[in-house]
Design a protein around this motif. Sequence first.
Motif, mmCIF file in Angstrom:
data_model
loop_
_atom_site.group_PDB
_atom_site.id
_atom_site.type_symbol
_atom_site.label_atom_id
_atom_site.label_comp_id
_atom_site.label_asym_id
_atom_site.label_seq_id
_atom_site.Cartn_x
_atom_site.Cartn_y
_atom_site.Cartn_z
ATOM 1 N N ALA A 200 0.845 -1.208 0.000
ATOM 2 C CA ALA A 200 0.000 0.000 0.000
ATOM 3 C C ALA A 200 0.875 1.251 0.000
ATOM 4 C CB ALA A 200 -0.927 -0.017 1.211
ATOM 5 N N GLU A 201 1.986 1.193 0.729
ATOM 6 C CA GLU A 201 2.875 2.353 0.780
ATOM 7 C C GLU A 201 3.380 2.739 -0.611
ATOM 8 O OE1 GLU A 201 6.261 1.974 3.447
ATOM 9 O OE2 GLU A 201 4.864 2.129 5.131
ATOM 10 N N VAL A 202 3.677 1.712 -1.404
ATOM 11 C CA VAL A 202 4.178 1.972 -2.764
ATOM 12 C C VAL A 202 3.092 2.681 -3.590
ATOM 13 C CG1 VAL A 202 5.080 0.906 -4.872
ATOM 14 C CG2 VAL A 202 5.633 -0.085 -2.635
ATOM 15 N N ILE A 203 1.878 2.186 -3.469
ATOM 16 C CA ILE A 203 0.767 2.779 -4.236
ATOM 17 C C ILE A 203 0.503 4.216 -3.775
ATOM 18 C CG2 ILE A 203 -1.734 2.618 -4.695
ATOM 19 C CD1 ILE A 203 -0.331 0.342 -6.052
ATOM 20 N N ILE A 204 0.489 4.396 -2.460
ATOM 21 C CA ILE A 204 0.196 5.736 -1.923
ATOM 22 C C ILE A 204 1.230 6.753 -2.409
ATOM 23 C CG2 ILE A 204 0.025 7.104 0.211
ATOM 24 C CD1 ILE A 204 -1.096 4.437 1.517
ATOM 25 N N LEU A 205 2.495 6.352 -2.348
ATOM 26 C CA LEU A 205 3.571 7.232 -2.780
ATOM 27 C C LEU A 205 3.396 7.603 -4.259
ATOM 28 C CD1 LEU A 205 6.276 8.464 -1.840
ATOM 29 C CD2 LEU A 205 7.407 6.437 -2.789
ATOM 30 N N GLN A 206 3.011 6.622 -5.029
ATOM 31 C CA GLN A 206 2.894 6.828 -6.465
ATOM 32 C C GLN A 206 1.706 7.731 -6.846
ATOM 33 O OE1 GLN A 206 2.373 3.063 -8.316
ATOM 34 N NE2 GLN A 206 2.147 3.913 -10.370
ATOM 35 N N TYR A 207 0.608 7.601 -6.104
ATOM 36 C CA TYR A 207 -0.621 8.276 -6.523
ATOM 37 C C TYR A 207 -0.985 9.529 -5.732
ATOM 38 C CZ TYR A 207 -2.153 4.800 -9.934
ATOM 39 O OH TYR A 207 -2.268 4.018 -11.055
ATOM 40 N N LYS A 208 -0.253 9.795 -4.638
ATOM 41 C CA LYS A 208 -0.765 10.864 -3.767
ATOM 42 C C LYS A 208 -0.682 12.256 -4.387
ATOM 43 C CE LYS A 208 3.204 11.345 -0.711
ATOM 44 N NZ LYS A 208 3.706 11.050 0.627
ATOM 45 N N GLU A 209 0.158 12.405 -5.399
ATOM 46 C CA GLU A 209 0.204 13.726 -6.026
ATOM 47 C C GLU A 209 -1.070 13.949 -6.853
ATOM 48 O OE1 GLU A 209 3.913 14.634 -7.991
ATOM 49 O OE2 GLU A 209 2.864 16.275 -9.029
ATOM 50 N N ALA A 210 -1.445 12.930 -7.634
ATOM 51 C CA ALA A 210 -2.644 13.082 -8.462
ATOM 52 C C ALA A 210 -3.923 12.983 -7.621
ATOM 53 C CB ALA A 210 -2.658 12.020 -9.562
#
Length: 444
Positions: A328-338
């Motif tokens: 989940a951390e990987v996904i959050i990092l990747q998407y939190k800007e958008a």
Amino acid sequence: MTASELRKMYVDFFEEKGHKVIASASLLPENDPTVLFTTAGMHPLVPYLLGETHPQGRRLTDVQKCLRTGDIDEVGDDTHLTFFEMMGNWSLGDYFKEEAISMSFEFLTNVLNIPIERIAVTVFEGDLTVPKDTETETIWKNKGLKQTQIYFYGREENWWGPPGKTGPCGPDTEIFYDMGKPKCSDHCGPACKCGKYVEIWNNVFMKFNKEADGSFTELKQKNVDTGMGLERVLTIFNGKTNVYDTELFIPVMTHLNNIIGELDAIMSIRDKRIICEHIRAVCFILGDPQKICPSNTEQGYILRRLIRRMIRLFKKAGINQNYLCDLAEVIILQYKEAYPEIGDNETFIKEQLQNETDLFLKTLDMGLKKADQYLGKTDENTALSGELAFKLYDTYGFPIEFTCELARERGRSVDMESFREKFTAHQNKSREGAAEIQRRAGGS
Ligand code: SER
């Protein structure tokens, strides 16, 4: 082309054409009680498609978070997803077919630079109530498409909506990218599943409303509702054969491969893909401001089903620990800007993943043993009884779809009819029990 470039290219193009850019709405529909999740960009706009005035005007564009569970069993192949991003533009009683198609064509050929011969479109062939859409055919021809690039289909293929029982809907024209390989047969066309044609965009001419009695009435205004799948476009235009090879999934897949490698475990590619896909969907559901938790009803049940499926796939590979929070951390990092909400809700996402894992791991081993017993015991050709499937659900917390999957892996099936009977009887009993408790509480 990166995902953020594509999102920007789309909304910038439509902004230039007079559209207001609106933010993605919640994944949990606020304006459409007919569906559990936002399955398309139009859900948040239903009142405005029906005629209410939108505060931002008649031309809108956005990139909307969507979730569809209909194809959940296909997840793990090259293209099917539960969560996806849909780029869309809307005319709320403003432009109609001519302008919608012109803008789509310009975006495809001038912005995405697709050669015209790579485009194929489908058009509504008409039926007893709505005539053949020759107007759309003519517009496409005027854009330079040959007759051989235009295909007519009926309601199955060329009518969109409503996703729930009632709501706005209409004939559509779907746009396909021709992958360039030969036709698989004389009948091959965009509706064929051979992979020659990949749907990338849909323009719906939404001028009807489906009523509760099943009839179609004309709406006050003629709308256009379009939707283009970001993941699909990114896959094709980066020359990839599957969505997991795009930047959207590479980080989480790499992380998962590292975990598996360190543990010296073995997991099939399909199972890895399911985990990468589901963890992304789960992060977006849990990361939604409406804070849905895993449960046995509605959206909470879908969430539970996705999480428990991932836990089981880890277990299948002999991995007992919870790695969902790491992924989940990987996904959050990747998407939190958008999508800043998933960064804002990081703690909640991880807490819920941890709680649900702890809860399920308590019963999973015992449940899997029971499932093995049940599926091993009965005759290979018979379906697992509804009673046993219900026991797995009720005592061991196995979502029914999960039991079906276990059965399928052993070449077996589940007697769904008797499961539903048991399930309904149980629900009625619980309701009676609750009513009795309430009655007693009221009476005391
Ligand atoms: N609502 C249409 C679809 O989902 C267009 O976005 O295909």
